[in-house]
Scaffold this motif. Structure first.
Motif, short mmCIF file in Angstrom:
data_model
loop_
_atom_site.label_atom_id
_atom_site.label_comp_id
_atom_site.label_asym_id
_atom_site.label_seq_id
_atom_site.Cartn_x
_atom_site.Cartn_y
_atom_site.Cartn_z
N PHE A 79 33.93 44.49 40.92
CA PHE A 79 32.80 45.43 40.88
C PHE A 79 31.57 44.76 40.27
CE2 PHE A 79 30.34 48.67 38.62
CZ PHE A 79 30.00 49.50 39.69
N GLU A 80 31.75 44.05 39.18
CA GLU A 80 30.61 43.39 38.53
C GLU A 80 30.01 42.30 39.41
OE1 GLU A 80 32.27 42.14 34.82
OE2 GLU A 80 32.15 44.15 33.94
N GLU A 81 30.87 41.52 40.08
CA GLU A 81 30.36 40.47 40.97
C GLU A 81 29.51 41.08 42.08
OE1 GLU A 81 33.83 38.34 42.26
OE2 GLU A 81 33.82 37.03 40.49
N GLN A 82 29.95 42.23 42.62
CA GLN A 82 29.17 42.89 43.66
C GLN A 82 27.85 43.42 43.09
OE1 GLN A 82 32.32 45.52 45.53
NE2 GLN A 82 30.93 45.05 47.21
N ASN A 83 27.89 43.96 41.90
CA ASN A 83 26.66 44.47 41.29
C ASN A 83 25.66 43.38 41.01
OD1 ASN A 83 27.17 47.16 41.36
ND2 ASN A 83 27.77 47.35 39.23
N TYR A 84 26.14 42.17 40.76
CA TYR A 84 25.23 41.05 40.51
C TYR A 84 24.76 40.39 41.80
CZ TYR A 84 26.52 41.49 35.62
OH TYR A 84 26.73 41.97 34.35
N GLY A 85 25.11 40.97 42.95
CA GLY A 85 24.57 40.49 44.21
C GLY A 85 25.51 39.67 45.07
N ALA A 90 32.82 37.56 49.37
CA ALA A 90 32.92 36.53 48.33
C ALA A 90 33.62 37.07 47.09
CB ALA A 90 31.53 36.01 47.98
N ALA A 91 33.32 38.32 46.72
CA ALA A 91 33.96 38.91 45.54
C ALA A 91 35.46 39.07 45.76
CB ALA A 91 33.32 40.26 45.22
N LEU A 92 35.86 39.49 46.96
CA LEU A 92 37.29 39.63 47.25
C LEU A 92 37.98 38.28 47.35
CD1 LEU A 92 37.24 42.58 49.82
CD2 LEU A 92 37.96 42.64 47.43
#
Length: 185
Positions: A79-85, A90-92
């Motif tokens: 969730f945090e990786e997605q929030n940071y753009g 890539a986050a998954l």
């Protein structure tokens, strides 16, 4: 050692050097097992969030908030990786690098394919959770069925040395004569 033999200090050093590695590997295995055990519930929670109208990203946040570690912490990081753009893919993929489990790989691939092709993500997540639970059920049944064969193997392997020891204790003279005749042959 110069004479080709290891000194006790060298052996103790070797043991002391490998002990932390073994401890870390044990902790990693325990963490992965906890993740596997919690993962179907996390997928169900994510599916329920999507069914109730939440976005996928909000569903990930709900899993992060409501599930205990290690699943909650890993989904929090996604969730945090997605929030940071960082893009979802890539986050998954980062999640897969941290926790390389077959069930998680199935989840990531299914979500990424669904993102490209469309479809009912909540239904897909429900089927993945069901598949994982069935795999666990079959694995437990397999362990039960193989436990008897393992016990039989242990008994059969230990039977000759145990009977030899009993025979040696009960009839010492005969066993000694047999050993001497065997050695003389």
């Amino acid at each position: 050692a110069v004479d080709g033999h290891r000194h006790p200090v060298e052996l103790a050093g070797l043991l002391a050097g490998t002990l932390p590695i073994l401890v870390v590997l044990r902790m990693r295995t325990r963490r992965f097992r906890r993740f596997e055990a919690q993962f179907p519930e996390a997928i169900d929670l994510l599916g329920r969030a999507i069914r109730s109208g939440h976005a996928f990203n909000n569903g990930i946040k709900m899993v992060a908030d409501e599930m205990p570690n290690p699943v909650g912490g890993e989904f929090q990081r996604v969730f945090e990786e997605q929030n940071y753009g960082l893009p979802l893919k890539a986050a998954l993929m980062n999640l897969l690098e941290r926790v390389d489990l077959l069930d998680l790989r199935l989840f990531v691939v299914a979500v990424l394919i669904q993102r490209q092709s469309g479809g009912n993500l909540a239904e897909l997540l429900g089927k993945i959770a069901h598949t994982i639970r069935e795999r666990f059920r079959i694995y437990r049944q397999l362990k039960v069925h193989t436990a008897q064969a393992k016990l039989t193997g242990i008994i059969l392997l230990s039977l000759p040395p145990v009977l030899g020891g009993v025979m040696f204790l009960l009839n010492y003279e005969y066993s000694l004569a047999m050993l001497q005749a065997e050695l003389a042959w």
